[in-house]
Design a protein around this motif. Structure first.
Motif, PDB file in Angstrom:
ATOM      1  N   LYS A  23     -48.895  24.533  -9.082  1.00 19.63           N
ATOM      2  CA  LYS A  23     -48.596  23.471  -8.118  1.00 19.63           C
ATOM      3  C   LYS A  23     -49.870  23.041  -7.400  1.00 19.63           C
ATOM      4  CE  LYS A  23     -43.854  24.572  -6.800  1.00 19.63           C
ATOM      5  NZ  LYS A  23     -43.106  25.285  -5.757  1.00 19.63           N
ATOM      6  N   GLY A  24     -50.762  24.004  -7.191  1.00 16.44           N
ATOM      7  CA  GLY A  24     -52.028  23.725  -6.521  1.00 16.44           C
ATOM      8  C   GLY A  24     -53.074  23.192  -7.490  1.00 16.44           C
ATOM      9  N   GLU A 107     -46.645  30.158  -0.127  1.00 20.78           N
ATOM     10  CA  GLU A 107     -47.352  29.194  -0.969  1.00 20.78           C
ATOM     11  C   GLU A 107     -48.593  28.592  -0.300  1.00 20.78           C
ATOM     12  OE1 GLU A 107     -46.289  25.006  -3.136  1.00 20.78           O
ATOM     13  OE2 GLU A 107     -44.762  26.567  -3.201  1.00 20.78           O
ATOM     14  N   SER A 108     -48.447  28.117   0.935  1.00 25.85           N
ATOM     15  CA  SER A 108     -49.585  27.466   1.588  1.00 25.85           C
ATOM     16  C   SER A 108     -50.710  28.456   1.884  1.00 25.85           C
ATOM     17  CB  SER A 108     -49.151  26.735   2.852  1.00 25.85           C
ATOM     18  OG  SER A 108     -48.572  27.633   3.763  1.00 25.85           O
ATOM     19  N   LEU A 111     -52.589  29.224  -1.497  1.00 22.32           N
ATOM     20  CA  LEU A 111     -53.482  28.137  -1.916  1.00 22.32           C
ATOM     21  C   LEU A 111     -54.667  27.979  -0.965  1.00 22.32           C
ATOM     22  CD1 LEU A 111     -50.846  25.571  -3.198  1.00 22.32           C
ATOM     23  CD2 LEU A 111     -52.413  26.967  -4.566  1.00 22.32           C
ATOM     24  N   GLU A 112     -54.416  28.198   0.319  1.00 23.44           N
ATOM     25  CA  GLU A 112     -55.487  28.107   1.307  1.00 23.44           C
ATOM     26  C   GLU A 112     -56.564  29.167   1.014  1.00 23.44           C
ATOM     27  OE1 GLU A 112     -55.580  29.528   5.819  1.00 23.44           O
ATOM     28  OE2 GLU A 112     -54.017  28.030   5.469  1.00 23.44           O
ATOM     29  N   ASN A 115     -58.377  28.341  -2.414  1.00 23.93           N
ATOM     30  CA  ASN A 115     -59.291  27.196  -2.289  1.00 23.93           C
ATOM     31  C   ASN A 115     -60.507  27.515  -1.425  1.00 23.93           C
ATOM     32  OD1 ASN A 115     -57.704  25.626  -4.000  1.00 23.93           O
ATOM     33  ND2 ASN A 115     -56.438  24.891  -2.321  1.00 23.93           N
TER      34      ASN A 115
END
Length: 119
Positions: A23-24, A107-108, A111-112, A115
């Motif tokens: 998704k990311g 999820e956030s 990904l954070e 990244n």
């Protein structure tokens, strides 16, 4: 798009992480279910980043990370830990892990962290 290797002994966790990473817009290049496989797959795939579970059979995440880093000092490894493994997480960061994510995965947050480590 980063190439990521997922390492976890639980298939469900690998699947969950894989879905979040896709998704990311990251590319999952492989999945390993123990530290021994992780070291072999890292050498074969040379991924941009590895998500590494701490507690696994055969070779735990900490030892697998140390092996990968001894051959590839620039490897980017993010540890995955369950609640209550703070001591192991601190040890992992001191040994070269770039960050950690906590299970159950948010999820956030995942990904954070990914990244940020990828820069």
């Amino acid at each position: 798009m980063a190439r990521i290797l997922i390492v976890d002994d639980a298939k469900f966790m690998r699947l969950t992480l894989s879905n979040i990473l896709q998704k990311g817009e990251h590319h999952v290049v492989g999945e390993a279910e123990n530290g021994t496989q992780a070291v072999e797959m890292f050498e074969a795939e040379q991924p941009d980043l590895v998500t590494m579970d701490i507690t696994m059979p055969e070779l735990n995440g900490l030892d697998a990370m140390k092996k990968i880093l001894s051959n590839n000092p620039k490897a980017k490894i993010v540890m995955c830990s369950a609640m209550g493994q703070q001591k192991m997480v601190v040890e992992a960061i001191e040994a070269g892990a770039k960050d950690f994510i906590v299970k159950p995965f948010d999820e956030s947050r995942v990904l954070e962290a990914i990244n940020r480590v990828l820069g």
